[in-house]
Design an enzyme around this catalytic site. Structure first.
Site, mmCIF file in Angstrom:
data_model
loop_
_atom_site.group_PDB
_atom_site.id
_atom_site.type_symbol
_atom_site.label_atom_id
_atom_site.label_comp_id
_atom_site.label_asym_id
_atom_site.label_seq_id
_atom_site.Cartn_x
_atom_site.Cartn_y
_atom_site.Cartn_z
ATOM 1 N N ASP A 18 0.788 -1.245 0.000
ATOM 2 C CA ASP A 18 0.000 0.000 0.000
ATOM 3 C C ASP A 18 0.816 1.290 0.000
ATOM 4 O O ASP A 18 0.437 2.271 0.657
ATOM 5 C CB ASP A 18 -0.975 0.015 1.189
ATOM 6 C CG ASP A 18 -1.970 -1.134 1.141
ATOM 7 O OD1 ASP A 18 -1.989 -1.869 0.134
ATOM 8 O OD2 ASP A 18 -2.714 -1.310 2.119
ATOM 9 N N TRP A 112 -0.621 1.631 6.445
ATOM 10 C CA TRP A 112 -0.055 2.120 7.675
ATOM 11 C C TRP A 112 0.365 0.984 8.584
ATOM 12 O O TRP A 112 -0.121 -0.136 8.457
ATOM 13 C CB TRP A 112 -1.082 2.994 8.390
ATOM 14 C CG TRP A 112 -1.589 4.152 7.566
ATOM 15 C CD1 TRP A 112 -0.875 4.904 6.665
ATOM 16 C CD2 TRP A 112 -2.909 4.681 7.565
ATOM 17 N NE1 TRP A 112 -1.662 5.884 6.113
ATOM 18 C CE2 TRP A 112 -2.928 5.764 6.644
ATOM 19 C CE3 TRP A 112 -4.074 4.349 8.246
ATOM 20 C CZ2 TRP A 112 -4.061 6.511 6.406
ATOM 21 C CZ3 TRP A 112 -5.204 5.080 8.002
ATOM 22 C CH2 TRP A 112 -5.191 6.167 7.097
ATOM 23 N N ALA A 115 -2.371 -1.146 10.734
ATOM 24 C CA ALA A 115 -3.335 -2.013 10.057
ATOM 25 C C ALA A 115 -2.657 -2.842 8.974
ATOM 26 O O ALA A 115 -2.546 -4.065 9.082
ATOM 27 C CB ALA A 115 -4.470 -1.181 9.467
ATOM 28 N N CYS A 116 -2.189 -2.162 7.943
ATOM 29 C CA CYS A 116 -1.697 -2.870 6.754
ATOM 30 C C CYS A 116 -0.408 -3.625 7.009
ATOM 31 O O CYS A 116 -0.078 -4.543 6.251
ATOM 32 C CB CYS A 116 -1.517 -1.875 5.608
ATOM 33 S SG CYS A 116 -3.038 -1.007 5.198
ATOM 34 N N VAL A 117 0.327 -3.268 8.060
ATOM 35 C CA VAL A 117 1.520 -4.031 8.451
ATOM 36 C C VAL A 117 1.193 -5.006 9.577
ATOM 37 O O VAL A 117 1.476 -6.198 9.482
ATOM 38 C CB VAL A 117 2.666 -3.085 8.882
ATOM 39 C CG1 VAL A 117 3.842 -3.883 9.439
ATOM 40 C CG2 VAL A 117 3.119 -2.239 7.697
#
Length: 217
Positions: A18, A112, A115-117
């Site tokens: 992302d 971010w 969340a995405c990590v």
């Protein structure tokens, strides 16, 4: 797998998640240019050392925009997996791409952090993967959000690192001639040490190298 075993081109893979315009806009934990720089360090290292690489976006066409071109240009033949889920692990194509690498040591970086990590990190740890997070290539809505997310990931078993630590762990020896100049190019482009590299080449000649003259032969 042991976390005492260093990452190598033979035992590791990387997922970059992302790095898109909309996601960058929310980053307040770091100088966004620092993150922009460090993700290029990771991507160039993955390309140089031929690391299996997974690229994924969220809502590319409907909201967030394309993955940053400085990275995708390095991998022109890669399919970029687009998702609706914040958690990449909920996407079947992402899981298939991760499994297809055949690696259990995974470097994960993204926007971010909270969340995405962190979300795929927790799921992948539960599935038996070792996860390494280059914290300086990630970012979040606030420094508090980033730090708490890193702490939670570490408590769950992930290993924190930096972008350049990843590069140096892959290179290991300056006498590794096949990747030496590539690493030097990265240092010149993305680090303060690049100033010294340029000076040494100017003062001592283009043959100047951290490897010994005997190793260079």
């Amino acid at each position: 797998m042991s976390k005492l075993e260093m990452l190598s081109p033979q035992n590791s893979a990387i997922a970059l998640i992302d790095y898109q315009p909309a996601m960058y806009q929310g980053v307040q934990s770091h100088d966004r240019l620092v993150v922009l720089n460090n993700i290029q360090v990771l991507a160039k290292a993955a390309k140089l050392f031929n690391i299996p690489t997974v690229l994924t976006t969220v809502a590319k066409d409907s909201f967030s925009g394309e993955f940053m071109p400085e990275v995708t240009a390095l991998f022109p033949d890669h399919k970029i997996i687009d998702r609706t889920s914040m958690n990449s692990w909920l996407n079947a194509d992402f899981r298939k791409a991760v499994a297809a690498t055949g690696r259990k040591k995974f470097v994960i970086a993204g926007l971010w952090t909270e969340a995405c990590v962190m979300f795929p990190t927790l799921d992948m740890l539960r599935e038996g993967y070792e996860v390494y997070i280059p914290a300086d290539a990630c970012g979040d809505l606030s420094l508090e959000a980033h730090n708490r997310s890193m702490e939670r990931a570490i408590q769950a078993g992930a290993v924190p690192m930096t972008s350049w630590q990843y590069v140096f762990e892959l290179q290991q020896d300056w006498a590794r001639a096949e990747t030496y100049e590539g690493v030097m190019d990265m240092l010149r482009a993305h680090s303060p040490y690049g100033i010294q590299v340029r000076f040494s080449k100017w003062a001592l000649g283009e043959h100047a190298s951290e490897a010994s003259a005997q190793a260079a032969e």
